[in-house]
Scaffold this motif. Sequence first.
Motif, short mmCIF file in Angstrom:
data_model
loop_
_atom_site.label_atom_id
_atom_site.label_comp_id
_atom_site.label_asym_id
_atom_site.label_seq_id
_atom_site.Cartn_x
_atom_site.Cartn_y
_atom_site.Cartn_z
N UNK A 101 1.10 -6.67 -10.51
CA UNK A 101 0.17 -7.61 -9.89
C UNK A 101 -1.18 -6.95 -9.66
N UNK A 102 -1.16 -5.69 -9.18
CA UNK A 102 -2.40 -4.95 -8.95
C UNK A 102 -3.17 -4.77 -10.25
N UNK A 103 -2.48 -4.43 -11.31
CA UNK A 103 -3.13 -4.25 -12.61
C UNK A 103 -3.78 -5.54 -13.09
N UNK A 104 -3.09 -6.65 -12.86
CA UNK A 104 -3.59 -7.94 -13.37
C UNK A 104 -4.66 -8.54 -12.49
N UNK A 105 -4.46 -8.50 -11.17
CA UNK A 105 -5.35 -9.22 -10.25
C UNK A 105 -6.49 -8.37 -9.71
N UNK A 106 -6.31 -7.06 -9.62
CA UNK A 106 -7.33 -6.14 -9.11
C UNK A 106 -7.88 -6.60 -7.75
N UNK A 107 -7.03 -6.72 -6.75
CA UNK A 107 -7.51 -7.14 -5.43
C UNK A 107 -8.33 -6.04 -4.76
N UNK A 108 -9.21 -6.46 -3.85
CA UNK A 108 -10.00 -5.50 -3.09
C UNK A 108 -9.25 -5.01 -1.86
N UNK A 109 -8.30 -5.80 -1.39
CA UNK A 109 -7.52 -5.42 -0.21
C UNK A 109 -6.18 -6.13 -0.24
N UNK A 110 -5.21 -5.55 0.46
CA UNK A 110 -3.86 -6.10 0.51
C UNK A 110 -3.43 -6.23 1.97
N UNK A 111 -2.80 -7.35 2.29
CA UNK A 111 -2.30 -7.59 3.65
C UNK A 111 -0.79 -7.81 3.59
N UNK A 112 -0.05 -7.12 4.45
CA UNK A 112 1.39 -7.32 4.58
C UNK A 112 1.68 -8.19 5.79
N UNK A 113 2.48 -9.23 5.62
CA UNK A 113 2.94 -10.01 6.77
C UNK A 113 4.46 -9.92 6.91
N UNK A 114 5.04 -8.97 6.18
CA UNK A 114 6.48 -8.71 6.23
C UNK A 114 6.64 -7.20 6.23
N UNK A 115 7.69 -6.66 6.90
CA UNK A 115 7.84 -5.20 6.95
C UNK A 115 8.22 -4.59 5.62
N UNK A 116 7.21 -4.27 4.84
CA UNK A 116 7.41 -3.62 3.55
C UNK A 116 6.36 -2.52 3.39
N UNK A 117 6.76 -1.39 2.88
CA UNK A 117 5.85 -0.25 2.76
C UNK A 117 5.63 0.15 1.31
N UNK A 118 5.70 -0.84 0.43
CA UNK A 118 5.54 -0.55 -0.99
C UNK A 118 4.08 -0.21 -1.34
N UNK A 119 3.13 -0.72 -0.58
CA UNK A 119 1.72 -0.37 -0.86
C UNK A 119 1.45 1.12 -0.68
N UNK A 120 1.90 1.73 0.44
CA UNK A 120 1.73 3.18 0.55
C UNK A 120 2.46 3.94 -0.57
#
Length: 386
Positions: A101-120
């Motif tokens: 998703x990051x490769x395709x969408x290239x977001x400037x920021x990411x928000x988690x609203x569920x307890x997941x630590x996949x971004x780190x």
Amino acid sequence: MSDKKWKVLILYASYGDGHIQVSKALHESFRRHGVDDVLMVDLFAEAHPAINAMTRYLYLKSYKVLPQVYGWLYYGTKKMPTDTLMGKWIYSFGFGKLKEIIMQERPDLVINTFPMLVMPELRKKTGVVIPAYTVLTDFELHYRWIDPLIDKFYVATEDLKEQVACVGIPAQKINVSGIPLKESFQQPIRTEEVFEKYGIDCGKKTVLIMAGSYGVLQGLKALCESVTEIPDTQVLIVCGKNKLLLHEMKHAFSMQREIKIFGYVDEIHELMSVSHCMITKPGGITISEALITELPLLFYRPVPGQERDNANFLTSKGAAMIAYKPEMLTEQIRQMLTNNKLRDSIKQAMQKLRKTNSAETVVLDILNDMEWKSPNRTLLPLTKGG
């Protein structure tokens, strides 16, 4: 604030309805502030649809069958560090899909609203640095929410801020925002129109019973029968998305005018506005909605895990009551409807915990935070080798 058009990725999960409601509230607020490029993703459903469907089923079943098992899993991992073998496995869940998703969408920021630590985890394994923010949707801390590589945390209360700080997160990275709710909870309501819209008797005291978005509150039929024994009282039952429960309740109470039965109610703030108290599962979003409307809360048999923790926190603050037996609950309802001093005390406790305009608080803080981050930041290439 500059005219920079940020692209926002919001990650949620569909275990219950609360996390998507928070995500939608943030989405709405971003749009009000001119940020239209917002993508919401149910990461676990996208990454592992079969596993996600199975675990959602087991999660919902845990309310009826062996809730202690869920509680054991919850409390067993509540303080599990991120660097354990099991922790690393749990926290990398959805890694491949998020990278895609990051490769395709290239977001400037990411928000988690569920307890997941996949971004780190993505940052550790690829070196790609994307500002990441976490909005906690409960009133007690579980370590699955926490990683030092998250840029900022948004929490419901000062008490929760202290808990997060005790884990080692700097205080300046923790904002006591409250839990984001949709804009309708911030708007005034004409209660006379609500009475007419739903066919509610304005001359009776009203007990709102929320069975949860999937209608999992136990003992609903017996509970309604006991409440209607209280003079001059009417009951509003919200069955959520459970169509079987809706059918059963309508069949059971078809002849009783003092019982109103609803399925999923999108404008739930309207029913809250005309109720005297609410019996509900202690989910973080429902609690926040009650705090905003100052609707006294009664929790019935909260299951082990985050909901029991939420319930215990609210009662410790004098902002709610818990019952584990039907007769105890009936007596608490009676007290809530007849004892004005008790109601006033609970409302005063709720006022100390309530946070208004939480979605706006979170969004404005994130946008301000993004302003001083490098506007020329570029993502490192994400290769398949990661």
